[in-house]
Design a protein around this motif. Structure first.
Motif, PDB file in Angstrom:
ATOM      1  N   PHE A 175       0.837  -1.195   0.000  1.00 27.50           N
ATOM      2  CA  PHE A 175       0.000   0.000   0.000  1.00 27.50           C
ATOM      3  C   PHE A 175       0.877   1.251   0.000  1.00 27.50           C
ATOM      4  CE2 PHE A 175      -3.007  -2.938   2.311  1.00 27.50           C
ATOM      5  CZ  PHE A 175      -3.975  -2.974   1.320  1.00 27.50           C
ATOM      6  N   GLY A 176       0.370   2.300  -0.590  1.00 34.68           N
ATOM      7  CA  GLY A 176       1.062   3.581  -0.520  1.00 34.68           C
ATOM      8  C   GLY A 176       2.015   3.830  -1.674  1.00 34.68           C
ATOM      9  N   PRO A 177       2.437   5.083  -1.820  1.00 37.98           N
ATOM     10  CA  PRO A 177       3.287   5.478  -2.947  1.00 37.98           C
ATOM     11  C   PRO A 177       4.762   5.221  -2.679  1.00 37.98           C
ATOM     12  CG  PRO A 177       2.867   7.376  -1.580  1.00 37.98           C
ATOM     13  CD  PRO A 177       2.112   6.230  -0.950  1.00 37.98           C
ATOM     14  N   MET A 178       5.582   5.510  -3.671  1.00 44.30           N
ATOM     15  CA  MET A 178       7.024   5.603  -3.474  1.00 44.30           C
ATOM     16  C   MET A 178       7.329   7.090  -3.325  1.00 44.30           C
ATOM     17  SD  MET A 178       8.611   2.815  -6.167  1.00 44.30           S
ATOM     18  CE  MET A 178       9.939   3.930  -6.558  1.00 44.30           C
ATOM     19  N   THR A 179       8.137   7.438  -2.335  1.00 43.76           N
ATOM     20  CA  THR A 179       8.515   8.838  -2.145  1.00 43.76           C
ATOM     21  C   THR A 179      10.031   8.956  -2.140  1.00 43.76           C
ATOM     22  OG1 THR A 179       8.476   8.651   0.272  1.00 43.76           O
ATOM     23  CG2 THR A 179       6.449   9.359  -0.799  1.00 43.76           C
ATOM     24  N   VAL A 180      10.537   9.977  -2.825  1.00 44.60           N
ATOM     25  CA  VAL A 180      11.972  10.249  -2.874  1.00 44.60           C
ATOM     26  C   VAL A 180      12.193  11.689  -2.456  1.00 44.60           C
ATOM     27  CG1 VAL A 180      13.972  10.550  -4.385  1.00 44.60           C
ATOM     28  CG2 VAL A 180      12.516   8.553  -4.646  1.00 44.60           C
ATOM     29  N   CYS A 181      13.194  11.902  -1.619  1.00 43.92           N
ATOM     30  CA  CYS A 181      13.516  13.252  -1.169  1.00 43.92           C
ATOM     31  C   CYS A 181      15.016  13.499  -1.316  1.00 43.92           C
ATOM     32  CB  CYS A 181      13.100  13.454   0.286  1.00 43.92           C
ATOM     33  SG  CYS A 181      13.343  15.163   0.864  1.00 43.92           S
ATOM     34  N   SER A 182      15.351  14.713  -1.722  1.00 47.39           N
ATOM     35  CA  SER A 182      16.740  15.162  -1.781  1.00 47.39           C
ATOM     36  C   SER A 182      16.875  16.393  -0.891  1.00 47.39           C
ATOM     37  CB  SER A 182      17.143  15.515  -3.215  1.00 47.39           C
ATOM     38  OG  SER A 182      17.054  14.395  -4.050  1.00 47.39           O
ATOM     39  N   LEU A 187      16.213  20.220  -6.932  1.00 48.83           N
ATOM     40  CA  LEU A 187      16.927  20.824  -5.811  1.00 48.83           C
ATOM     41  C   LEU A 187      18.134  21.631  -6.297  1.00 48.83           C
ATOM     42  CD1 LEU A 187      17.202  21.263  -2.814  1.00 48.83           C
ATOM     43  CD2 LEU A 187      18.346  19.052  -2.619  1.00 48.83           C
ATOM     44  N   LEU A 188      18.835  21.126  -7.289  1.00 49.91           N
ATOM     45  CA  LEU A 188      19.969  21.871  -7.849  1.00 49.91           C
ATOM     46  C   LEU A 188      19.516  23.232  -8.384  1.00 49.91           C
ATOM     47  CD1 LEU A 188      21.896  19.023  -9.711  1.00 49.91           C
ATOM     48  CD2 LEU A 188      22.782  20.401  -7.814  1.00 49.91           C
ATOM     49  N   LYS A 189      18.352  23.255  -9.020  1.00 53.49           N
ATOM     50  CA  LYS A 189      17.805  24.521  -9.525  1.00 53.49           C
ATOM     51  C   LYS A 189      17.408  25.434  -8.369  1.00 53.49           C
ATOM     52  CE  LYS A 189      16.010  22.739 -13.914  1.00 53.49           C
ATOM     53  NZ  LYS A 189      14.775  22.459 -14.721  1.00 53.49           N
ATOM     54  N   LYS A 190      16.862  24.837  -7.307  1.00 56.96           N
ATOM     55  CA  LYS A 190      16.392  25.610  -6.161  1.00 56.96           C
ATOM     56  C   LYS A 190      17.539  26.329  -5.441  1.00 56.96           C
ATOM     57  CE  LYS A 190      13.073  23.903  -3.600  1.00 56.96           C
ATOM     58  NZ  LYS A 190      12.302  23.104  -2.598  1.00 56.96           N
ATOM     59  N   ILE A 191      18.704  25.669  -5.354  1.00 57.20           N
ATOM     60  CA  ILE A 191      19.819  26.262  -4.600  1.00 57.20           C
ATOM     61  C   ILE A 191      20.794  27.048  -5.489  1.00 57.20           C
ATOM     62  CG2 ILE A 191      19.694  24.473  -2.838  1.00 57.20           C
ATOM     63  CD1 ILE A 191      22.199  23.206  -4.061  1.00 57.20           C
ATOM     64  N   THR A 192      20.530  27.092  -6.799  1.00 52.44           N
ATOM     65  CA  THR A 192      21.378  27.875  -7.712  1.00 52.44           C
ATOM     66  C   THR A 192      21.488  29.320  -7.203  1.00 52.44           C
ATOM     67  OG1 THR A 192      20.725  26.537  -9.612  1.00 52.44           O
ATOM     68  CG2 THR A 192      21.600  28.700 -10.090  1.00 52.44           C
TER      69      THR A 192
END
Length: 309
Positions: free
Chosen positions: A105-112, A188-193
């Protein structure tokens, strides 16, 4: 019924064991695993020979034949090239981790997450570590603390409907994880540019060779300075933060699904999950599983037995 036999490397055998985990059946004596997918029975032996049996065994064998050929003719992808110096763990890094891969049950979640070297000591003092060693209540507390510290992160959720659609399209779970990690890291790379991390650390679930192959199949490339580390969350705080936020998100998504189901959905893929799935089918029908579950797991086949009781 035809058959194909491949002799694979240790790394490829590990990748195959992970890739076919959701499809595994009872393991014969002297075998590492046996699985059934797309009408093909795959049996991997300790001798590193793998037999593919079925009407069209090449459907599965060709996937690993190309990996084997690439490994024997190219030496550009070397595991050691993607292992970081331990000093990187004390630098400014992006860490990436996933959860929900073994849950029916439930999704796959990925976080960086991006963590600077100046934040490492504080995060350790707060108790940030591998989420697998923490209960859900502690994860919730630590996740809220990480968010309050405004540590940059990117979260990607693969909900069950899309998961099942990709799986039927022929995507392995390994490829799904690869593309989720790539998406989270890229965002995330774009976010911290314009900041550039000293390195990107991924909690290793596949060899660099297989990971890069998945990226290439979607015309994507590996970001410079990416490293793969087994149990990375116990080495790099950035990965530990990512592990906690990924698990926190997964738990929240499970709570949402439980409300829709009308009862608490268990985590994992045990017999309790089989019972819960059969109860869900009684209430909402088989079609509902596409929304709640990863339908290619063996649990789906076991539902019928519970319904007959």
């Amino acid at each position: 019924m035809g058959h194909i036999i491949l002799h694979v490397s240790d790394d490829t055998l590990k990748d195959m064991t992970n890739d076919y985990q959701p499809y595994q059946t009872k393991t014969p004596q002297h075998a590492v695993f046996q699985a059934k997918k797309n009408g093909v029975t795959i049996t991997a032996y300790r001798s590193k020979k793998v037999m593919f049996q079925g009407q069209n065994p090449e459907l599965e064998a060709d996937r690993w034949q190309s990996t084997k050929t690439q490994a024997s003719t190219k030496k550009t992808v070397n595991q050691h090239d993607y292992m970081p110096d331990e000093s990187l763990y004390g630098q400014n890094t992006i860490g990436s981790d996933e959860t929900g891969t073994g849950d029916y049950f439930g999704p796959m979640t990925v976080c960086s997450c991006y963590v600077t070297k100046d934040q490492i000591a504080l995060l350790k003092e707060l108790g940030v570590k591998d989420s697998k060693n923490l209960n859900d209540e502690t994860i919730q507390t630590l996740a809220k603390t990480i968010l309050q510290l405004e540590i940059p992160y990117s979260l990607v959720i693969l909900h069950n409907e899309k998961y099942n659609r990709l799986q039927k399209k022929g995507w392995s779970q390994g490829k799904m994880k690869t593309m989720l990690h790539h998406t989270a890291i890229t965002k995330l790379l774009k976010k911290i540019t314009p900041i550039k991390p000293d390195g990107i650390i991924i909690d290793q679930f596949a060899t660099p060779n297989v990971y890069i192959k998945h990226l290439q199949s979607e015309r994507k490339t590996l970001p410079v300075g990416t490293y793969f580390v087994t149990k990375a969350e116990s080495h790099a705080i950035s990965v530990a933060c990512a592990s906690i936020l990924a698990r926190y998100s997964f738990v929240k998504e499970m709570d949402k699904l439980s409300k829709k189901a009308g009862f608490t959905l268990p985590k994992g893929a045990s017999s309790k999950v089989d019972q819960a799935a059969s109860y869900l089918v009684k209430k909402q029908g088989y079609d509902s599983l596409n929304h709640f579950a990863k339908t290619h797991f063996k649990n789906t086949e076991k539902i019928a037995a519970y319904l007959r009781k």
